[in-house]
Design a protein around this motif. Structure first.
Motif, PDB file in Angstrom:
ATOM      1  N   ALA A  57       0.845  -1.207   0.000  1.00 56.51           N
ATOM      2  CA  ALA A  57       0.000   0.000   0.000  1.00 56.51           C
ATOM      3  C   ALA A  57       0.875   1.249   0.000  1.00 56.51           C
ATOM      4  CB  ALA A  57      -0.923  -0.006   1.202  1.00 56.51           C
ATOM      5  N   ALA A  58       2.078   1.112   0.524  1.00 58.78           N
ATOM      6  CA  ALA A  58       2.979   2.257   0.605  1.00 58.78           C
ATOM      7  C   ALA A  58       3.677   2.536  -0.725  1.00 58.78           C
ATOM      8  CB  ALA A  58       4.019   2.020   1.702  1.00 58.78           C
ATOM      9  N   LEU A  59       3.462   1.673  -1.715  1.00 52.86           N
ATOM     10  CA  LEU A  59       4.140   1.848  -3.003  1.00 52.86           C
ATOM     11  C   LEU A  59       3.462   2.892  -3.872  1.00 52.86           C
ATOM     12  CD1 LEU A  59       4.873  -1.883  -3.891  1.00 52.86           C
ATOM     13  CD2 LEU A  59       6.501  -0.178  -3.076  1.00 52.86           C
ATOM     14  N   ASP A  60       2.322   3.398  -3.406  1.00 51.67           N
ATOM     15  CA  ASP A  60       1.636   4.469  -4.128  1.00 51.67           C
ATOM     16  C   ASP A  60       1.303   4.057  -5.551  1.00 51.67           C
ATOM     17  OD1 ASP A  60       0.854   6.658  -2.858  1.00 51.67           O
ATOM     18  OD2 ASP A  60       2.711   7.800  -3.104  1.00 51.67           O
ATOM     19  N   ILE A  61       0.647   2.939  -5.677  1.00 46.07           N
ATOM     20  CA  ILE A  61       0.373   2.385  -7.004  1.00 46.07           C
ATOM     21  C   ILE A  61      -0.811   3.110  -7.650  1.00 46.07           C
ATOM     22  CG2 ILE A  61      -0.406   0.314  -8.222  1.00 46.07           C
ATOM     23  CD1 ILE A  61       1.132  -1.248  -5.967  1.00 46.07           C
ATOM     24  N   THR A  62      -0.656   3.412  -8.913  1.00 43.66           N
ATOM     25  CA  THR A  62      -1.742   4.070  -9.627  1.00 43.66           C
ATOM     26  C   THR A  62      -2.012   3.335 -10.934  1.00 43.66           C
ATOM     27  OG1 THR A  62      -2.583   6.224 -10.338  1.00 43.66           O
ATOM     28  CG2 THR A  62      -0.304   5.748 -10.882  1.00 43.66           C
ATOM     29  N   VAL A  63      -3.107   3.675 -11.575  1.00 43.11           N
ATOM     30  CA  VAL A  63      -3.474   2.985 -12.801  1.00 43.11           C
ATOM     31  C   VAL A  63      -2.412   3.231 -13.887  1.00 43.11           C
ATOM     32  CG1 VAL A  63      -4.981   4.866 -13.555  1.00 43.11           C
ATOM     33  CG2 VAL A  63      -5.404   2.585 -14.398  1.00 43.11           C
ATOM     34  N   GLY A  92      -8.216  20.930  -1.738  1.00 41.92           N
ATOM     35  CA  GLY A  92      -8.443  21.320  -0.351  1.00 41.92           C
ATOM     36  C   GLY A  92      -7.255  21.133   0.572  1.00 41.92           C
ATOM     37  N   THR A  93      -6.135  20.680   0.055  1.00 41.23           N
ATOM     38  CA  THR A  93      -4.956  20.584   0.912  1.00 41.23           C
ATOM     39  C   THR A  93      -3.893  21.511   0.348  1.00 41.23           C
ATOM     40  OG1 THR A  93      -3.884  18.866  -0.355  1.00 41.23           O
ATOM     41  CG2 THR A  93      -5.419  18.156   1.356  1.00 41.23           C
ATOM     42  N   ALA A  94      -2.913  21.786   1.171  1.00 42.86           N
ATOM     43  CA  ALA A  94      -1.925  22.774   0.761  1.00 42.86           C
ATOM     44  C   ALA A  94      -0.833  22.169  -0.111  1.00 42.86           C
ATOM     45  CB  ALA A  94      -1.320  23.426   1.985  1.00 42.86           C
ATOM     46  N   GLY A  95      -0.940  20.930  -0.485  1.00 42.66           N
ATOM     47  CA  GLY A  95       0.114  20.451  -1.359  1.00 42.66           C
ATOM     48  C   GLY A  95       0.344  18.959  -1.357  1.00 42.66           C
ATOM     49  N   GLU A  96      -0.625  18.201  -0.909  1.00 36.88           N
ATOM     50  CA  GLU A  96      -0.488  16.760  -0.952  1.00 36.88           C
ATOM     51  C   GLU A  96      -0.581  16.307  -2.409  1.00 36.88           C
ATOM     52  OE1 GLU A  96      -3.050  13.267   0.926  1.00 36.88           O
ATOM     53  OE2 GLU A  96      -2.698  14.994   2.230  1.00 36.88           O
ATOM     54  N   ILE A  97       0.293  15.390  -2.810  1.00 36.44           N
ATOM     55  CA  ILE A  97       0.322  14.953  -4.197  1.00 36.44           C
ATOM     56  C   ILE A  97      -0.530  13.698  -4.380  1.00 36.44           C
ATOM     57  CG2 ILE A  97       1.804  14.135  -6.058  1.00 36.44           C
ATOM     58  CD1 ILE A  97       2.196  17.051  -5.280  1.00 36.44           C
ATOM     59  N   GLN A  98      -1.356  13.727  -5.409  1.00 38.43           N
ATOM     60  CA  GLN A  98      -2.166  12.557  -5.729  1.00 38.43           C
ATOM     61  C   GLN A  98      -1.771  12.058  -7.101  1.00 38.43           C
ATOM     62  OE1 GLN A  98      -6.422  13.241  -5.850  1.00 38.43           O
ATOM     63  NE2 GLN A  98      -6.494  12.763  -3.672  1.00 38.43           N
ATOM     64  N   LEU A  99      -1.565  10.753  -7.201  1.00 37.35           N
ATOM     65  CA  LEU A  99      -1.193  10.187  -8.485  1.00 37.35           C
ATOM     66  C   LEU A  99      -2.439   9.939  -9.307  1.00 37.35           C
ATOM     67  CD1 LEU A  99       1.346   7.852  -6.880  1.00 37.35           C
ATOM     68  CD2 LEU A  99       1.921   9.557  -8.596  1.00 37.35           C
ATOM     69  N   ILE A 100      -2.367  10.260 -10.577  1.00 38.09           N
ATOM     70  CA  ILE A 100      -3.536  10.119 -11.435  1.00 38.09           C
ATOM     71  C   ILE A 100      -3.361   8.951 -12.405  1.00 38.09           C
ATOM     72  CG2 ILE A 100      -5.010  11.286 -13.117  1.00 38.09           C
ATOM     73  CD1 ILE A 100      -5.008  12.585 -10.345  1.00 38.09           C
ATOM     74  N   ALA A 101      -2.228   8.895 -13.069  1.00 34.89           N
ATOM     75  CA  ALA A 101      -1.992   7.840 -14.051  1.00 34.89           C
ATOM     76  C   ALA A 101      -0.507   7.745 -14.338  1.00 34.89           C
ATOM     77  CB  ALA A 101      -2.749   8.145 -15.342  1.00 34.89           C
ATOM     78  N   ALA A 102      -0.053   6.528 -14.634  1.00 41.43           N
ATOM     79  CA  ALA A 102       1.370   6.334 -14.888  1.00 41.43           C
ATOM     80  C   ALA A 102       1.593   5.665 -16.235  1.00 41.43           C
ATOM     81  CB  ALA A 102       1.987   5.486 -13.783  1.00 41.43           C
ATOM     82  N   ASN A 103       2.772   5.853 -16.763  1.00 45.91           N
ATOM     83  CA  ASN A 103       3.207   5.190 -17.991  1.00 45.91           C
ATOM     84  C   ASN A 103       2.257   5.435 -19.166  1.00 45.91           C
ATOM     85  OD1 ASN A 103       5.422   4.135 -16.529  1.00 45.91           O
ATOM     86  ND2 ASN A 103       4.124   2.500 -15.739  1.00 45.91           N
ATOM     87  N   VAL A 104       1.874   6.683 -19.294  1.00 48.11           N
ATOM     88  CA  VAL A 104       1.051   7.115 -20.432  1.00 48.11           C
ATOM     89  C   VAL A 104       2.004   7.530 -21.547  1.00 48.11           C
ATOM     90  CG1 VAL A 104      -0.579   8.884 -21.219  1.00 48.11           C
ATOM     91  CG2 VAL A 104      -0.807   7.908 -18.916  1.00 48.11           C
ATOM     92  N   ASP A 105       1.853   6.936 -22.726  1.00 52.41           N
ATOM     93  CA  ASP A 105       2.727   7.306 -23.845  1.00 52.41           C
ATOM     94  C   ASP A 105       2.235   8.573 -24.535  1.00 52.41           C
ATOM     95  OD1 ASP A 105       4.440   4.936 -23.739  1.00 52.41           O
ATOM     96  OD2 ASP A 105       2.600   3.869 -24.282  1.00 52.41           O
ATOM     97  N   ASN A 106       0.943   8.578 -24.858  1.00 53.48           N
ATOM     98  CA  ASN A 106       0.401   9.689 -25.653  1.00 53.48           C
ATOM     99  C   ASN A 106      -0.754  10.346 -24.926  1.00 53.48           C
ATOM    100  OD1 ASN A 106       2.095   8.734 -27.782  1.00 53.48           O
ATOM    101  ND2 ASN A 106       0.548   7.163 -28.194  1.00 53.48           N
ATOM    102  N   LEU A 107      -0.783  11.661 -24.980  1.00 53.16           N
ATOM    103  CA  LEU A 107      -1.880  12.386 -24.354  1.00 53.16           C
ATOM    104  C   LEU A 107      -2.713  13.074 -25.423  1.00 53.16           C
ATOM    105  CD1 LEU A 107      -3.139  13.323 -21.628  1.00 53.16           C
ATOM    106  CD2 LEU A 107      -1.876  15.446 -21.961  1.00 53.16           C
TER     107      LEU A 107
END
Ligand SMILES: Nc1nc2c(ncn2[C@@H]2O[C@H](COP(=O)(O)OP(=O)(O)OP(=O)(O)O)[C@@H](O)[C@H]2O)c(=O)[nH]1
Ligand SMILES: [Mg+2]
Length: 351
Positions: A57-63, A92-107
């Motif tokens: 859970a600490a690995l911060d895994i994202t889609v 609503g927080t002063a700077g907590e980072i949330q991961l959205i998506a990883a290893n995206v080739d094209n946007l």
């Protein structure tokens, strides 16, 4: 239905392989979706649903992430470094980072051929794409609603030399062929764009899904953010589409370098100013003012660059401050704890 994939069809790259210890027996797997405390992964032997616990859970895994799993269990043993990552500051927080998506080739930067089309917004999205490490393609939707899309395409082409622009009707199956070069086997794409521009419509057309799309609100011509998934969809030509609502809340922060890339023309002039701290207002030897004077640079573009820069600075400072505060707080806690320990040590000392 369980689909068998190859590593290649899942988007495996030398970059990921280079992170493996040979023969450690673990299985590389791609994270197809993330639920509360659970992830769904695909690998060469099929798919698994894995409950995250403690260490994993600490690995911060994202889609979109690549992980190494032990199929007995199954458990995640490691998360591989990402080739690209989209993240945002949590609301609503002063700077907590949330991961959205990883290893995206094209946007796919989606906008429509109407009032949504806005150069400043596209520049912002380009900075986000560059910062994340994904290859941007500008997709202009709703071409069927206007007589000619040429002006929109020309404006988008003017954003940066070599920028790729496609214009289409998101509801039309022909869109699949138009966007195919970025959706082939093993490629991962994501979409970014304001509400109502046709992201879900395009996803349905590309992935053959049946996501809810909604008529744009009459009052303000905006959509309603109907979309709420957090998944990778298979595309018919072997690619993957990451669909997550977090993509629409991306702000710019810590993107100074990406901005210099998106505005490389402006940055090029800035580098030639006589004074390193030139404000491009009245200084002698200002290459930026000279470029505006000679028509090489449009004043508006400079203005947009500086606006994004100051927004980035503002956002990034908050983050830096928050980090330093956290660090400070951490130190304070540590020192309290160590004082306590000393006290205790003193009490129990000499036992
Ligand atoms: N005529 C036309 N309508 C489109 C096109 N693309 C999308 N639409 C319509 O625009 C409306 C909004 O499309 P959505 O796909 O729901 O927009 P979205 O970007 O997913 O919006 P959010 O989920 O709110 O972020 C729907 O009624 C679609 O049918 C297009 O290319 N042409
Ligand atoms: Mg949608």
């Amino acid at each position: 239905m369980i689909t068998m994939d190859t590593l290649q069809s899942l988007g495996w790259r030398p970059f990921f392989r280079s992170q493996l210890d040979l023969d450690d027996g673990s299985t590389p797997a791609r994270v197809l979706s993330v639920h509360r405390g659970r992830i769904e992964v695909a690998h060469e032997h099929g798919q698994d649903l894995i409950t995250l616990s403690g260490k994993s859970a600490a690995l911060d895994i994202t889609v979109g992430d690549w992980v190494l799993i032990d199929r007995q269990g199954p458990v995640v043993s490691q998360r591989l470094d990402r080739s690209s990552v989209f993240q945002r500051k949590a609301a609503g927080t002063a700077g907590e980072i949330q991961l959205i998506a990883a290893n995206v080739d094209n946007l796919f930067i989606v906008t429509s051929a109407n009032r949504d089309f806005n150069i400043a917004r596209l520049e912002r999205y380009l900075a986000i794409a560059h910062d994340a490490g994904a290859f941007p393609v500008i997709v202009i939707t709703k071409v069927d609603t206007i007589e000619s899309v040429d002006e929109f395409v020309a404006a988008a082409n003017g954003l940066s030399p070599g920028i790729l622009v496609e214009a289409l009707d998101a509801r039309n199956p022909d869109a699949v062929e138009v966007l195919r070069p970025w959706c082939e086997t093993g490629q991962t794409v994501a979409l970014l764009g304001s509400s109502g521009v046709g992201k879900s419509t395009l996803i349905n057309t590309l992935a053959g899904t049946d996501q809810e799309t909604r008529a744009v609100r009459q009052e303000d011509q905006r959509g309603r953010h109907t979309t709420t998934g957090r998944t990778m969809h298979r595309l018919p030509h072997g690619g993957w589409l990451i669909d997550t609502p977090g993509m629409r809340e991306l702000q710019i922060f810590d993107v100074a370098e990406a901005l210099d890339e998106v505005f490389s023309d402006v940055a090029g002039f800035v580098a030639r100013c006589r004074f390193a701290d030139c404000t491009h207002e009245t200084e002698p030897g200002c290459a930026v003012l000279a470029a505006i004077e000679s028509g090489e640079l449009v004043a508006d573009r400079l203005r947009r660059y500086r606006k994004l820069q100051s927004e980035d600075r503002r956002n990034s400072e908050t983050l830096a401050e928050r980090r330093s505060r956290d660090k400070h707080f951490g130190k304070m806690i540590k020192s309290i704890l160590s004082d306590k320990q000393k006290e205790r040590g003193g009490k129990h000392g000499g036992n």
